[in-house]
Design an enzyme around this catalytic site. Structure first.
Site, short mmCIF file in Angstrom:
data_model
loop_
_atom_site.label_atom_id
_atom_site.label_comp_id
_atom_site.label_asym_id
_atom_site.label_seq_id
_atom_site.Cartn_x
_atom_site.Cartn_y
_atom_site.Cartn_z
N LEU A 66 0.86 -1.18 0.00
CA LEU A 66 0.00 0.00 0.00
C LEU A 66 0.90 1.23 0.00
CD1 LEU A 66 -2.72 -0.83 2.72
CD2 LEU A 66 -3.06 -0.77 0.24
N ASP A 67 0.45 2.30 -0.63
CA ASP A 67 1.22 3.54 -0.62
C ASP A 67 1.43 4.01 0.81
OD1 ASP A 67 1.04 3.43 -3.37
OD2 ASP A 67 -0.62 4.87 -3.49
N ARG A 68 2.56 4.65 1.05
CA ARG A 68 2.90 5.10 2.41
C ARG A 68 1.83 5.98 3.05
NH1 ARG A 68 8.91 6.81 4.47
NH2 ARG A 68 8.37 6.77 6.68
N THR A 70 -1.34 5.93 2.74
CA THR A 70 -2.63 5.25 2.91
C THR A 70 -2.59 4.32 4.12
OG1 THR A 70 -2.08 3.33 1.54
CG2 THR A 70 -2.92 5.27 0.41
N HIS A 166 -0.73 3.77 -8.03
CA HIS A 166 -1.55 4.92 -7.65
C HIS A 166 -2.90 4.94 -8.37
CE1 HIS A 166 2.02 7.63 -6.16
NE2 HIS A 166 1.96 6.46 -5.53
#
Length: 231
Positions: A66-68, A70, A166
């Protein structure tokens, strides 16, 4: 599903001999990167080593990310057999992923299916959503539904059908609905914690070893906007 325990700053949603499922906090990185910050994978390894008094190196396989900025569900494999099978499941899209996103602008429709073609810009680590296929683009597909209207925001539930860089952030920005706090994709101001209001809410998958059907739900972060969501 409730949180099993909170230890070593970990919110553990499921744990057995083969997998461990964590509710990632905003700001955590899943795997080590150029920042040198301690990744979630290492924190989980330390937890397992301490809990089970394991000598030597602890095996932990990173299945997805997961993106940082989020939050939400992350699955780690505790055995090589589980890692191989989970990798296959995720690559074949044999899992069901549900996200929540908070946006300020109302989407064009109450619910819709979005298809774009994403191109990635490695220089600024962003993706751009195109209506039509362009050279080097990858197809991105998601469904969204407005599930609640707050005083100043809309809460969307998103079913992800592809897993692009993304993807949710770029696709929602493309319809004029950047996610709260997401400066990179056009929101007008940052969140106090530096995160964005995108949360991996639910994951449904078949256990890689027992074959049991697992449905895991992650509580949203504790902040005023998420706390106003009454679902």
């Amino acid at each position: 599903m409730k949180v099993l325990s909170t230890k070593n700053n970990l919110q553990i949603l499921h744990e057995d001999n083969h997998i461990i499922v964590i509710n990632k906090r905003v700001g955590d990185i899943v795997q080590g990167d150029q920042t040198g910050d301690k990744p979630l994978s290492e924190i989980v390894k330390e937890y397992i080593k301490e809990k089970y008094n394991k000598p030597g190196e602890v095996f932990l396989g990173v299945v997805h990310r997961l993106d940082r900025p989020t939050s939400g569900i992350i699955v780690f494999a505790r055995t090589s057999k589980a890692l191989t099978r989970l990798n296959e499941m995720f690559s074949q899209r044999e899992t069901q992923k549900t996200y929540w996103a908070v946006v300020k602008n109302a989407p064009p429709k109450e619910q819709d299916s979005l298809v774009h073609f994403l191109t990635r810009n490695p220089k600024n680590n962003t993706s751009k959503a195109h209506i039509k296929e362009v050279p080097g683009s990858k197809k991105a597909h998601l469904d969204y539904t407005i599930i609640q209207q707050l005083d100043a925001y809309f809460v969307l539930e998103i079913q992800l059908h592809t897993g692009r860089h993304h993807q949710i952030r770029a696709q929602l920005a493309a319809i004029g609905c950047p996610i709260k706090g997401d400066l990179k994709y056009g929101f007008d101001r940052s969140n106090p914690d530096g995160g964005i209001h995108l949360h991996a809410r639910k994951l449904v998958l078949t256990h890689p070893v027992t074959k049991a059907q697992l449905e895991m739900v992650a509580p949203a972060p504790n902040n005023p906007v998420w706390n106003a969501v009454s679902l």
